[in-house]
Design a protein around this motif. Sequence first.
Motif: not given
Length: 325
Positions: A114-116, A120-125, A288-290
């Motif tokens: 869930a953290y990952m 990634l949903e926030r775009g914080d690579l 796989p996608a985000v």
Amino acid sequence: MLLPGWMSTKMSFMPIWYDPLGLALGVALDQVFADPRSAAHPVALFGRAAAGLERSLYADSRARGVVHVAVCVGSATALGVLAQRVPGRAARTAVTAVATWAVLGGTTLAREGAYMADALERGDLERARARLPHLCGRDPAGLEAPELARATVESLAENTSDAVVAPLFWGAVAGVPGLLAYRVINTLDAMIGHRSPRYERFGWAAARLDDVANYLPARVTGLLTVLTGPNPGRALAMLSRDGHRHPSPNAGRCEAAFAGALGVTLGGTNVYGGRTEHRPTMGDGPRPAVKDIRRAARLTRAVSLAAAGAAVLTAWALRSRTRSS
């Protein structure tokens, strides 16, 4: 039939290996408290002890590696035997519950997924790359969102077996000694079981023993993924077709089943500390996608719940059979 007094006394002190209530309570503790990241955690304490023993025993030799593994696993198993001999049924159940909680990592695994997903949903690579080592040993530097998503889904699949199904399997059939021995075996594999110039020979025994300990649990994980996943038919087809293609004799069973259940393709090129591995692909869908990370985390939770139920029922059946024989 009446037994002689000496035999009756001896049997009363025999350890009860199968404790379904203890396993169930341990699973509940993991749900509530997860896996605390503390230097005082039993697994962390063992890791430091194993590292200290390695410093004393290390040589570029398989024989030395065998001794290292034998001492570590033997000590953990002996500790488990002693712990399960505590007098009183309630005390034995409490010991089983604490041991189960100590070796499980299912809740923490789902939270890492869930953290990952959130990062990634926030775009914080950068946040996602910094977190990936909590899930696997893959080099995160330079990985973009699709590869970070693939690494996360693959790690969730493999670690569902390592962190949940396998310890519950061994706890169900071998009690506290099984719980502790499995966690030590798996931890040693993570510490020294990888291929590198230092551990090519010394870590051989740890890697092979981990393969043996996970052989049945990995296949159980694959079947539970088929039963609990969103697409049982496709999961079973990919498990049957691709499960053997992974270089690990066990990880592929988990990843292939997840690939089929989620409708994605796993596998490809991975980099570990400068070493590149090209792995066969598993599954027929897109990469796989985000969005697939949260689906994989939900599948991990479903498989974990099914594994807990199966372990409790197995321990109960074995306990009943032992008492009736």
